[in-house]
Design a protein around this motif. Structure first.
Motif, PDB file in Angstrom:
ATOM      1  N   THR A 269     -26.492   2.656  66.804  1.00 47.42           N
ATOM      2  CA  THR A 269     -27.742   2.086  66.316  1.00 47.42           C
ATOM      3  C   THR A 269     -27.914   2.432  64.846  1.00 47.42           C
ATOM      4  O   THR A 269     -27.368   3.426  64.354  1.00 47.42           O
ATOM      5  N   LEU A 270     -28.681   1.577  64.172  1.00 44.97           N
ATOM      6  CA  LEU A 270     -29.004   1.776  62.756  1.00 44.97           C
ATOM      7  C   LEU A 270     -30.413   1.232  62.570  1.00 44.97           C
ATOM      8  O   LEU A 270     -30.687   0.087  62.941  1.00 44.97           O
ATOM      9  N   ALA A 271     -31.310   2.047  62.055  1.00 47.93           N
ATOM     10  CA  ALA A 271     -32.689   1.581  61.900  1.00 47.93           C
ATOM     11  C   ALA A 271     -33.325   2.225  60.673  1.00 47.93           C
ATOM     12  O   ALA A 271     -33.111   3.402  60.390  1.00 47.93           O
TER      13      ALA A 271
ATOM     14  N   ARG B  64     -26.866  -8.703  59.726  1.00 51.66           N
ATOM     15  CA  ARG B  64     -25.579  -9.392  59.571  1.00 51.66           C
ATOM     16  C   ARG B  64     -25.167  -9.466  58.105  1.00 51.66           C
ATOM     17  O   ARG B  64     -23.999  -9.332  57.765  1.00 51.66           O
ATOM     18  N   ARG B  65     -26.159  -9.648  57.220  1.00 53.69           N
ATOM     19  CA  ARG B  65     -25.845  -9.656  55.786  1.00 53.69           C
ATOM     20  C   ARG B  65     -25.333  -8.282  55.351  1.00 53.69           C
ATOM     21  O   ARG B  65     -24.367  -8.162  54.606  1.00 53.69           O
ATOM     22  N   LEU B  66     -26.020  -7.253  55.832  1.00 51.33           N
ATOM     23  CA  LEU B  66     -25.614  -5.882  55.507  1.00 51.33           C
ATOM     24  C   LEU B  66     -24.153  -5.638  55.924  1.00 51.33           C
ATOM     25  O   LEU B  66     -23.351  -5.117  55.148  1.00 51.33           O
TER      26      LEU B  66
ATOM     27  N   ASP C 124     -29.002 -13.575  65.728  1.00 52.94           N
ATOM     28  CA  ASP C 124     -30.095 -14.038  64.871  1.00 52.94           C
ATOM     29  C   ASP C 124     -30.664 -12.944  63.956  1.00 52.94           C
ATOM     30  O   ASP C 124     -31.706 -13.132  63.338  1.00 52.94           O
ATOM     31  N   ASN C 125     -29.993 -11.795  63.861  1.00 55.40           N
ATOM     32  CA  ASN C 125     -30.483 -10.689  63.027  1.00 55.40           C
ATOM     33  C   ASN C 125     -29.901 -10.830  61.612  1.00 55.40           C
ATOM     34  O   ASN C 125     -28.915 -10.200  61.233  1.00 55.40           O
ATOM     35  N   GLY C 126     -30.568 -11.669  60.813  1.00 58.15           N
ATOM     36  CA  GLY C 126     -30.041 -12.026  59.497  1.00 58.15           C
ATOM     37  C   GLY C 126     -29.863 -10.839  58.569  1.00 58.15           C
ATOM     38  O   GLY C 126     -28.843 -10.733  57.876  1.00 58.15           O
TER      39      GLY C 126
ATOM     40  N   SER D 294     -34.656  -1.544  50.263  1.00 56.48           N
ATOM     41  CA  SER D 294     -34.468  -0.679  49.090  1.00 56.48           C
ATOM     42  C   SER D 294     -33.111   0.004  49.084  1.00 56.48           C
ATOM     43  O   SER D 294     -32.914   0.947  48.332  1.00 56.48           O
ATOM     44  N   GLY D 295     -32.214  -0.417  49.952  1.00 54.83           N
ATOM     45  CA  GLY D 295     -30.876   0.155  49.943  1.00 54.83           C
ATOM     46  C   GLY D 295     -30.657   1.278  50.944  1.00 54.83           C
ATOM     47  O   GLY D 295     -29.560   1.824  51.019  1.00 54.83           O
ATOM     48  N   VAL D 296     -31.683   1.633  51.727  1.00 53.11           N
ATOM     49  CA  VAL D 296     -31.514   2.746  52.671  1.00 53.11           C
ATOM     50  C   VAL D 296     -30.535   2.370  53.787  1.00 53.11           C
ATOM     51  O   VAL D 296     -29.667   3.162  54.164  1.00 53.11           O
ATOM     52  N   GLY D 297     -30.633   1.141  54.301  1.00 51.64           N
ATOM     53  CA  GLY D 297     -29.706   0.703  55.342  1.00 51.64           C
ATOM     54  C   GLY D 297     -28.259   0.721  54.844  1.00 51.64           C
ATOM     55  O   GLY D 297     -27.348   1.166  55.546  1.00 51.64           O
ATOM     56  N   SER D 298     -28.059   0.261  53.607  1.00 51.66           N
ATOM     57  CA  SER D 298     -26.708   0.273  53.026  1.00 51.66           C
ATOM     58  C   SER D 298     -26.201   1.697  52.878  1.00 51.66           C
ATOM     59  O   SER D 298     -25.042   1.996  53.163  1.00 51.66           O
ATOM     60  N   LEU D 299     -27.081   2.583  52.434  1.00 54.66           N
ATOM     61  CA  LEU D 299     -26.690   3.987  52.264  1.00 54.66           C
ATOM     62  C   LEU D 299     -26.253   4.590  53.603  1.00 54.66           C
ATOM     63  O   LEU D 299     -25.225   5.269  53.694  1.00 54.66           O
TER      64      LEU D 299
ATOM     65  N   ARG E  73     -21.491  -7.778  53.924  1.00 55.39           N
ATOM     66  CA  ARG E  73     -21.250  -7.279  52.567  1.00 55.39           C
ATOM     67  C   ARG E  73     -20.391  -6.023  52.538  1.00 55.39           C
ATOM     68  O   ARG E  73     -19.847  -5.677  51.503  1.00 55.39           O
ATOM     69  N   ARG E  74     -20.316  -5.312  53.674  1.00 56.98           N
ATOM     70  CA  ARG E  74     -19.481  -4.108  53.721  1.00 56.98           C
ATOM     71  C   ARG E  74     -18.124  -4.392  54.359  1.00 56.98           C
ATOM     72  O   ARG E  74     -17.414  -3.487  54.744  1.00 56.98           O
ATOM     73  N   GLY E  75     -17.782  -5.664  54.530  1.00 53.84           N
ATOM     74  CA  GLY E  75     -16.439  -6.021  54.989  1.00 53.84           C
ATOM     75  C   GLY E  75     -16.281  -6.175  56.494  1.00 53.84           C
ATOM     76  O   GLY E  75     -15.166  -6.363  56.983  1.00 53.84           O
TER      77      GLY E  75
HETATM   78  C1  COA Z   1     -30.968  -4.007  59.222  1.00 55.91           C
HETATM   79  C2  COA Z   1     -31.683  -2.864  58.484  1.00 55.91           C
HETATM   80  C3  COA Z   1     -31.127  -1.535  58.967  1.00 55.91           C
HETATM   81  C4  COA Z   1     -31.407  -3.005  56.972  1.00 55.91           C
HETATM   82  O1  COA Z   1     -32.019  -1.896  56.323  1.00 55.91           O
HETATM   83  P1  COA Z   1     -32.495  -1.999  54.783  1.00 55.91           P
HETATM   84  O2  COA Z   1     -32.839  -0.639  54.322  1.00 55.91           O
HETATM   85  O3  COA Z   1     -33.518  -3.044  54.644  1.00 55.91           O
HETATM   86  O4  COA Z   1     -31.135  -2.506  54.120  1.00 55.91           O
HETATM   87  P2  COA Z   1     -30.824  -2.675  52.574  1.00 55.91           P
HETATM   88  O5  COA Z   1     -32.059  -2.535  51.770  1.00 55.91           O
HETATM   89  O6  COA Z   1     -29.680  -1.778  52.265  1.00 55.91           O
HETATM   90  O7  COA Z   1     -30.360  -4.187  52.519  1.00 55.91           O
HETATM   91  C5  COA Z   1     -29.155  -4.573  53.145  1.00 55.91           C
HETATM   92  C6  COA Z   1     -28.907  -6.043  52.936  1.00 55.91           C
HETATM   93  O8  COA Z   1     -29.755  -6.809  53.792  1.00 55.91           O
HETATM   94  C7  COA Z   1     -30.518  -7.736  53.013  1.00 55.91           C
HETATM   95  N1  COA Z   1     -31.827  -7.838  53.607  1.00 55.91           N
HETATM   96  C8  COA Z   1     -32.749  -6.857  53.711  1.00 55.91           C
HETATM   97  N2  COA Z   1     -33.839  -7.349  54.352  1.00 55.91           N
HETATM   98  C9  COA Z   1     -33.548  -8.644  54.630  1.00 55.91           C
HETATM   99  C10 COA Z   1     -34.256  -9.676  55.297  1.00 55.91           C
HETATM  100  N3  COA Z   1     -35.480  -9.486  55.798  1.00 55.91           N
HETATM  101  N4  COA Z   1     -33.648 -10.872  55.427  1.00 55.91           N
HETATM  102  C11 COA Z   1     -32.409 -11.084  54.950  1.00 55.91           C
HETATM  103  N5  COA Z   1     -31.685 -10.142  54.324  1.00 55.91           N
HETATM  104  C12 COA Z   1     -32.263  -8.952  54.157  1.00 55.91           C
HETATM  105  C13 COA Z   1     -30.571  -7.144  51.635  1.00 55.91           C
HETATM  106  O9  COA Z   1     -30.747  -8.154  50.672  1.00 55.91           O
HETATM  107  C14 COA Z   1     -29.235  -6.468  51.513  1.00 55.91           C
HETATM  108  O10 COA Z   1     -28.255  -7.401  51.148  1.00 55.91           O
HETATM  109  P3  COA Z   1     -27.402  -7.158  49.813  1.00 55.91           P
HETATM  110  O11 COA Z   1     -26.530  -5.951  50.106  1.00 55.91           O
HETATM  111  O12 COA Z   1     -26.634  -8.396  49.695  1.00 55.91           O
HETATM  112  O13 COA Z   1     -28.391  -6.917  48.724  1.00 55.91           O
HETATM  113  C15 COA Z   1     -33.231  -2.927  58.695  1.00 55.91           C
HETATM  114  O14 COA Z   1     -33.664  -4.223  58.388  1.00 55.91           O
HETATM  115  C16 COA Z   1     -33.676  -2.551  60.094  1.00 55.91           C
HETATM  116  O15 COA Z   1     -33.881  -1.359  60.417  1.00 55.91           O
HETATM  117  N6  COA Z   1     -33.862  -3.587  60.956  1.00 55.91           N
HETATM  118  C17 COA Z   1     -34.298  -3.356  62.333  1.00 55.91           C
HETATM  119  C18 COA Z   1     -33.206  -2.675  63.170  1.00 55.91           C
HETATM  120  C19 COA Z   1     -31.905  -3.449  63.143  1.00 55.91           C
HETATM  121  O16 COA Z   1     -31.867  -4.684  63.230  1.00 55.91           O
HETATM  122  N7  COA Z   1     -30.799  -2.690  63.026  1.00 55.91           N
HETATM  123  C20 COA Z   1     -29.447  -3.235  63.054  1.00 55.91           C
HETATM  124  C21 COA Z   1     -29.027  -3.420  64.464  1.00 55.91           C
HETATM  125  S1  COA Z   1     -27.351  -4.015  64.590  1.00 55.91           S
END
Ligand code: COA
Length: 171
Positions: free
Chosen positions: A73-75, A117-119, A112-114, A83-88, A122-124
């Motif tokens: 899991t990642l949240a 999926r983008r995250l 459907d988790n856009g 703000s880049g926390v998910g990427s970190l 972008r990391r390969g």
């Molecule tokens: C998915 C999640 C972890 C991303 O965390 P985050 O801190 O917002 O991630 P980042 O700020 O590092 O952004 C990561 C990428 O997602 C994109 N992004 C962030 N929010 C977005 C949104 N609402 N819609 C589309 N893209 C989005 C960013 O632009 C970024 O892309 P980039 O690297 O091309 O700039 C967060 O949205 C989350 O906790 N979601 C709910 C739980 C979940 O779905 N977890 C993953 C389960 S597989």
């Protein structure tokens, strides 16, 4: 935004992790479930803490078995997203898994988790499988799970390389 530092998950983080998980998923994991997961062989987790308040902004749990790591899991807390926390956290997980001997990292994500999926894209990470109707939305509608995987031997190097010293978004 404030900086964030990665650290290994500790027992005292579990309450805040459960809060963030409940705000992030329809099928939330409570503290008991999170502790059970962390007690599984090979399981571990990293947290991202705000340097300003030393509060938890997000976390990742993963499990390493032989040369494979699964991201369980990642949240990220809703107010700290974008703000880049998910990427970190993802890069910290990739770095740690590779250092621990894993050569691939895989996960399942709702089709459907856009944002997620983008995250991963972008990391390969690349799609390697699909489970039709694996998730169910509160409305009852089914959503496919996409299995994604990345080769850790070729995906690095990652910045930051270590959960203990990683930081992002310092002013
Ligand atoms: C998915 C999640 C972890 C991303 O965390 P985050 O801190 O917002 O991630 P980042 O700020 O590092 O952004 C990561 C990428 O997602 C994109 N992004 C962030 N929010 C977005 C949104 N609402 N819609 C589309 N893209 C989005 C960013 O632009 C970024 O892309 P980039 O690297 O091309 O700039 C967060 O949205 C989350 O906790 N979601 C709910 C739980 C979940 O779905 N977890 C993953 C389960 S597989």
């Amino acid at each position: 935004m404030t900086g964030h530092t990665l650290a290994l998950v500790r027992d005292g983080d579990v309450g805040e992790m459960a809060r963030i998980h409940a705000l992030s998923f329809d099928d939330a994991w409570n503290g008991i479930m999170l502790r059970r997961i962390l007690a599984m062989p090979g399981a571990s987790g990293i947290s991202a803490k705000s340097d300003l308040r030393w509060t938890l902004s997000g976390f990742a749990l993963f499990r390493i078995a032989a040369d494979e790591c699964e991201l369980l899991t990642l949240a990220v807390a809703p107010e700290r997203r974008g703000s880049g926390v998910g990427s970190l956290l993802l890069e910290g997980t990739m770095a740690r898994a590779h250092r621990s001997g894993a050569s691939s990292l895989f996960l399942e994500v709702a089709e459907d988790n856009g944002a997620a999926r983008r995250l991963y894209d972008r990391r390969g990470f690349r799609p390697v499988g699909r489970r039709p109707g694996y998730y169910s939305r509160p409305s009852g509608s089914p959503v496919d799970a996409v299995t994604m995987s990345v080769d850790l031997d070729t995906a690095g190097p990652w910045e930051p390389a270590s959960p203990e010293t990683a930081a992002v978004g310092r002013d």
